[in-house]
Write a protein that holds these residues in place. Structure first.
Motif, PDB file in Angstrom:
ATOM      1  N   ALA A 245       0.824  -1.210   0.000  1.00 26.69           N
ATOM      2  CA  ALA A 245       0.000   0.000   0.000  1.00 26.69           C
ATOM      3  C   ALA A 245       0.860   1.263   0.000  1.00 26.69           C
ATOM      4  N   GLU A 246       2.096   1.159   0.496  1.00 27.84           N
ATOM      5  CA  GLU A 246       2.994   2.318   0.538  1.00 27.84           C
ATOM      6  C   GLU A 246       3.373   2.799  -0.866  1.00 27.84           C
ATOM      7  N   VAL A 247       3.360   1.889  -1.843  1.00 27.09           N
ATOM      8  CA  VAL A 247       3.786   2.251  -3.201  1.00 27.09           C
ATOM      9  C   VAL A 247       2.654   2.089  -4.213  1.00 27.09           C
ATOM     10  N   GLU A 248       1.441   2.015  -3.698  1.00 27.28           N
ATOM     11  CA  GLU A 248       0.275   1.749  -4.554  1.00 27.28           C
ATOM     12  C   GLU A 248       0.157   2.742  -5.700  1.00 27.28           C
ATOM     13  N   ALA A 249       0.464   4.001  -5.464  1.00 25.81           N
ATOM     14  CA  ALA A 249       0.286   5.027  -6.484  1.00 25.81           C
ATOM     15  C   ALA A 249       1.239   4.868  -7.661  1.00 25.81           C
ATOM     16  N   ASP A 250       2.301   4.105  -7.502  1.00 28.14           N
ATOM     17  CA  ASP A 250       3.339   4.007  -8.531  1.00 28.14           C
ATOM     18  C   ASP A 250       3.117   2.872  -9.525  1.00 28.14           C
ATOM     19  N   TYR A 251       2.138   2.000  -9.260  1.00 32.06           N
ATOM     20  CA  TYR A 251       1.998   0.795 -10.078  1.00 32.06           C
ATOM     21  C   TYR A 251       0.545   0.510 -10.435  1.00 32.06           C
ATOM     22  N   ASP A 252       0.392  -0.252 -11.502  1.00 28.11           N
ATOM     23  CA  ASP A 252      -0.923  -0.736 -11.917  1.00 28.11           C
ATOM     24  C   ASP A 252      -1.155  -2.164 -11.440  1.00 28.11           C
ATOM     25  N   ILE A 253      -0.094  -2.972 -11.540  1.00 32.29           N
ATOM     26  CA  ILE A 253      -0.214  -4.398 -11.252  1.00 32.29           C
ATOM     27  C   ILE A 253       1.022  -4.866 -10.492  1.00 32.29           C
ATOM     28  N   VAL A 254       0.805  -5.687  -9.468  1.00 32.77           N
ATOM     29  CA  VAL A 254       1.885  -6.332  -8.725  1.00 32.77           C
ATOM     30  C   VAL A 254       1.789  -7.836  -8.971  1.00 32.77           C
ATOM     31  N   VAL A 255       2.911  -8.461  -9.300  1.00 31.75           N
ATOM     32  CA  VAL A 255       2.962  -9.920  -9.485  1.00 31.75           C
ATOM     33  C   VAL A 255       3.853 -10.492  -8.390  1.00 31.75           C
ATOM     34  N   VAL A 256       3.293 -11.384  -7.570  1.00 29.08           N
ATOM     35  CA  VAL A 256       4.019 -11.948  -6.431  1.00 29.08           C
ATOM     36  C   VAL A 256       4.322 -13.421  -6.691  1.00 29.08           C
ATOM     37  N   ASP A 257       5.597 -13.753  -6.705  1.00 29.98           N
ATOM     38  CA  ASP A 257       6.033 -15.155  -6.829  1.00 29.98           C
ATOM     39  C   ASP A 257       6.142 -15.733  -5.423  1.00 29.98           C
ATOM     40  N   CYS A 258       5.187 -16.577  -5.038  1.00 27.18           N
ATOM     41  CA  CYS A 258       5.142 -17.111  -3.668  1.00 27.18           C
ATOM     42  C   CYS A 258       6.114 -18.274  -3.497  1.00 27.18           C
ATOM     43  N   PRO A 259       6.564 -18.519  -2.276  1.00 35.79           N
ATOM     44  CA  PRO A 259       7.431 -19.683  -2.032  1.00 35.79           C
ATOM     45  C   PRO A 259       6.638 -20.975  -2.162  1.00 35.79           C
ATOM     46  N   PRO A 260       7.324 -22.099  -2.423  1.00 32.09           N
ATOM     47  CA  PRO A 260       6.630 -23.377  -2.623  1.00 32.09           C
ATOM     48  C   PRO A 260       6.267 -24.065  -1.309  1.00 32.09           C
ATOM     49  N   GLN A 261       5.769 -23.311  -0.359  1.00 30.33           N
ATOM     50  CA  GLN A 261       5.266 -23.904   0.882  1.00 30.33           C
ATOM     51  C   GLN A 261       4.203 -22.972   1.456  1.00 30.33           C
TER      52      GLN A 261
END
Length: 404
Positions: A245-261
């Motif tokens: 939320a701190e950088v919400e204004a700077d981006y349109d989309i966030v892609v999160v690569d989650c760990p395999p657990q």
């Protein structure tokens, strides 16, 4: 021979493994320096005028006339007169077209509007080898190529996504240079804006990962027991979302690569996400593992929801990866998944391709390499598959925004 054996067994296993890790890290660093001299920094290819025109949404002739008239960014000219543009220049072209055709501005510059919320896509699966990182990086790069402002977040301590985007975790990161630095429980917590790195891929920024991320898994139980959180907003499953939320204004989309657990990081990412992608390799052992993943996830998320976590996702989609359409058993599993989950399984699938694997050997994607570097038919088939999958995901994002 006997003396050598006695020496090796005299060294403790942790010391031997640490030695192996240092040896491998050094070799990887040397390999990177050979692949990307002289500064060891990755650089993205330039795009032909035809490719640039297609990405922007204008004709090649129109783009040629712009350069003749001295309007927009000036392309690089080869000795034979061929024009080429960097991705940054393509983004400039988008902004130029949006400025001269304001009625069609969203067509050329598709940034989200003030009424449209930040889209955070979490890519998850319990089992390693389901192509989570491959799915994440191709999606992030595809979205950047389409003109969106994208932030990739590497939550996997193995940091394969970071490596693909030009960051070698062992050498390039200091303490607090991962998302852990922004979500830790002590006074060393940093603003996420200080952690985000620009990448060589214009329009795509990165929050890198490394083994430091495991500290969050170790510290969260203690934080919960000691009630170190000052309010409910600081509970573990809210911290990833609070940082983003701190950088919400700077981006349109966030892609999160989650760990395999299914740990605290994954739960935090799922709670921060507006949508979920679950990767599936269509083999029976992988599908059985996914079944256990879904059962465990539902149980844990119900606990999180009862504790106040927001779990209203815009969409959940299953992504078939490393698909071999002519493999009979795989076809049966894909049909089973479609029968069970219907439209929540993407219609397009990511085909298993030697082109994707070959590009990955040099830590590149098919969006980065020149078309002639691999056999054209193989390249085109793989790109068509990837574009179809990513385009379908983008369609879901635009639908969540209320765009037609």
């Amino acid at each position: 021979m006997l003396q050598t054996q006695n020496v090796s067994t005299a060294i403790s296993s942790d010391a031997r493994i640490a030695h192996h890790a240092r040896q491998l890290s050094m070799q990887l660093q040397l390999l990177r320096e050979r692949l990307f001299p002289p500064s060891s920094q990755k650089m993205l290819k330039t795009f032909t005028s035809g490719e640039a025109a297609q990405l922007v949404g204008v004709s090649d002739g129109y783009l040629r006339q712009l350069s003749i008239d001295g309007k927009g960014p000036m392309p690089e000219m080869s000795q034979t007169g061929r024009r080429s543009y960097s991705l940054a220049q393509i983004h400039e072209l988008r902004q130029y077209m949006a400025s001269i055709k304001p009625k069609d501005a969203l067509t050329y510059l598709p940034w989200r509007q003030k009424s449209e919320k930040l889209q955070t896509i979490a890519v998850a699966n319990f089992k390693g080898g389901s192509a989570k990182t491959t799915t994440s990086i191709y999606l992030a790069q595809y979205l950047a190529l389409q003109g969106y402002r994208v932030l990739a977040v590497d939550l996997d301590p193995q940091a394969s996504l970071s490596s693909m985007l030009g960051v070698q975790p062992e050498f390039d990161l200091a303490e607090g240079d991962t998302l852990y630095g922004a979500i830790r429980y002590d006074e060393k917590r940093r603003p996420l804006k200080e952690i985000i790195r620009k990448t060589y891929f214009a329009g795509l920024d990165l929050v890198p990962g490394n083994l430091e991320l495991m500290e969050f898994e170790h510290e969260t139980p203690t934080a919960l027991m000691e009630q170190r959180k000052t309010s409910n907003s600081g509970i573990f499953f809210r911290r990833v979302g609070m940082a983003l939320a701190e950088v919400e204004a700077d981006y349109d989309i966030v892609v999160v690569d989650c760990p395999p657990q299914l740990g605290y990081l994954t739960l935090g990412a799922v709670c921060a996400a507006t949508s979920l992608l679950i990767t599936v390799h269509p083999q029976m052992v992988d599908v059985a593992s996914m079944s256990q993943f879904l059962l465990m996830t539902s149980d844990l998320l119900s606990v999180v929801r009862n504790a106040g976590g927001d779990l209203n996702h815009d969409f959940i989609r299953y992504v078939i990866t490393r698909h071999e359409p002519h493999d009979g058993p795989q076809a049966q599993i894909v049909a089973l998944l479609r029968n069970l989950f219907g439209e929540e399984v993407l219609a397009a699938t990511v085909l298993k391709s030697t082109a994707i694997a070959d590009a990955g050997l040099t830590k590149q994607t098919l969006y980065e390499i020149e078309r002639g570097q691999v056999r054209r038919s193989t390249f085109d088939r793989a790109i068509e598959s990837l574009d179809a999958v990513n385009g379908e995901i983008l369609g879901g994002i635009e639908k969540a925004w209320g765009r037609s």
